[in-house]
Write a protein that holds these residues in place. Structure first.
Motif, mmCIF file in Angstrom:
data_model
loop_
_atom_site.group_PDB
_atom_site.id
_atom_site.type_symbol
_atom_site.label_atom_id
_atom_site.label_comp_id
_atom_site.label_asym_id
_atom_site.label_seq_id
_atom_site.Cartn_x
_atom_site.Cartn_y
_atom_site.Cartn_z
ATOM 1 N N ASN A 186 0.863 -1.183 0.000
ATOM 2 C CA ASN A 186 0.000 0.000 0.000
ATOM 3 C C ASN A 186 0.897 1.230 0.000
ATOM 4 N N LEU A 187 0.943 1.921 -1.144
ATOM 5 C CA LEU A 187 1.828 3.071 -1.340
ATOM 6 C C LEU A 187 1.127 4.399 -1.078
ATOM 7 N N ALA A 188 -0.157 4.372 -0.704
ATOM 8 C CA ALA A 188 -0.938 5.595 -0.534
ATOM 9 C C ALA A 188 -0.419 6.418 0.652
ATOM 10 N N VAL A 189 -0.457 7.734 0.493
ATOM 11 C CA VAL A 189 -0.045 8.663 1.543
ATOM 12 C C VAL A 189 -1.059 9.800 1.601
ATOM 13 N N ARG A 190 -1.530 10.087 2.796
ATOM 14 C CA ARG A 190 -2.537 11.135 2.988
ATOM 15 C C ARG A 190 -2.084 12.475 2.399
ATOM 16 N N GLY A 191 -3.063 13.234 1.895
ATOM 17 C CA GLY A 191 -2.795 14.590 1.424
ATOM 18 C C GLY A 191 -2.186 14.710 0.043
ATOM 19 N N LYS A 192 -1.869 13.605 -0.612
ATOM 20 C CA LYS A 192 -1.163 13.687 -1.888
ATOM 21 C C LYS A 192 -2.084 14.137 -3.025
ATOM 22 N N LEU A 193 -1.542 14.979 -3.887
ATOM 23 C CA LEU A 193 -2.228 15.423 -5.096
ATOM 24 C C LEU A 193 -1.948 14.440 -6.227
ATOM 25 N N ILE A 194 -2.728 14.538 -7.295
ATOM 26 C CA ILE A 194 -2.610 13.539 -8.352
ATOM 27 C C ILE A 194 -1.232 13.566 -9.018
ATOM 28 N N ARG A 195 -0.648 14.745 -9.197
ATOM 29 C CA ARG A 195 0.680 14.811 -9.804
ATOM 30 C C ARG A 195 1.699 14.066 -8.948
ATOM 31 N N GLN A 196 1.610 14.191 -7.640
ATOM 32 C CA GLN A 196 2.529 13.486 -6.748
ATOM 33 C C GLN A 196 2.333 11.980 -6.819
ATOM 34 N N ILE A 197 1.087 11.555 -6.904
ATOM 35 C CA ILE A 197 0.792 10.117 -6.984
ATOM 36 C C ILE A 197 1.288 9.546 -8.316
ATOM 37 N N VAL A 198 1.047 10.281 -9.393
ATOM 38 C CA VAL A 198 1.486 9.821 -10.719
ATOM 39 C C VAL A 198 3.008 9.769 -10.806
#
Length: 264
Positions: A57-69
């Protein structure tokens, strides 16, 4: 690249979850204080069918889509899982002046990269925010974004976790005290909805009606609203004004593919 997904009840040996606080699991705490969340719960359902399943699970709170991509998607491709869940863009959509068309373009670029790597993808839509006081004003933007996500899913042969249609989540008991994140039972129901989308049998129904709730007086509701504004809304607005994210300095809770221990 258009590609047809597998039909019927599929099985995967590995699963990676990408996203923000929703997928990290806020506010669904385990006894040790760590967050569980719908993606962990989905992994547990998948592991019940395949005990050899490995999960990250790589998800991190507060992240925007550019950061996730930019950060999470390449990590997922490198891990080479059979299945990825991808829910992102919510933190962008709720920001003033954001453009759902632009956010969707970034989302599609990530889906294209994942599908080109031969990974099955489960897309999560946005929630219907009509019953959420702080987010009701962005309902039209979420609807536009969801239309894009549906089209992307069709083009790339993705599974769809349709959160918008989950009317059961309109009950306040589906949400935690901050009114922005799901409660434990809200996460449980989303995991069951994801299983349904993937063709995974669970023996449970996410549509199960909520028990009857006692009526709350206007005075009590008003006191709860004031408490919520002081403890949650004001700090949230403060972070937006300072350009600070709740995820600053945080890494993913489960960065590598590992087999699950017994569900708690």
């Amino acid at each position: 690249m258009a590609s047809q997904r597998s039909a019927g009840s599929a099985r995967w040996d590995s699963f990676v979850a990408l996203g923000d606080s929703f997928t990290e699991g806020l506010d669904d705490p385990r006894p040790d204080g760590a967050f569980r969340g719908w993606a962990d719960r989905l992994a547990e359902h998948l592991a019940a069918d395949n005990p050899n399943l490995s999960y990250a699970n790589l998800a991190v709170r507060g992240k925007l889509i550019r950061q996730i991509v930019d950060d999470q998607v390449p990590q997922a491709v490198e891990l080479k899982p059979g299945l990825v869940s991808f829910t992102a863009g919510g933190n962008d959509i709720i920001r003033p002046g954001s453009d759902p068309d632009t956010v969707a373009q970034l989302f599609e670029s990530a889906v294209a990269e994942l599908r080109a790597a031969g990974i099955d993808v489960l897309i999560g839509t946005g929630f219907d925010t009509t019953e959420t006081p702080v987010l009701r004003h962005v309902r039209g933007k979420v609807g536009t974004y969801n239309s894009h996500l549906r089209s992307i899913a069709d083009r790339y042969g993705c599974y769809v976790l349709d959160l918008w249609s989950m009317r059961v989540l309109r009950d306040s008991r589906a949400w935690s005290g901050d009114r922005l994140h799901l409660s434990a039972d809200g996460h449980r129901r989303v995991a069951l909805r994801a299983c349904e989308a993937l063709g995974v049998e669970t023996g449970e129904d996410w549509r199960e009606p909520w028990p009857d709730a006692a009526e709350t007086s206007w005075r009590t509701q008003r006191a709860e609203d004031i408490k919520w504004a002081r403890e949650y809304l004001a700090p949230w607005i403060g972070r937006r004004l300072r350009g600070v994210s709740s995820g600053d300095g945080r890494g993913p809770k489960r960065p590598q593919l590992e087999k699950l221990t017994a569900a708690k």
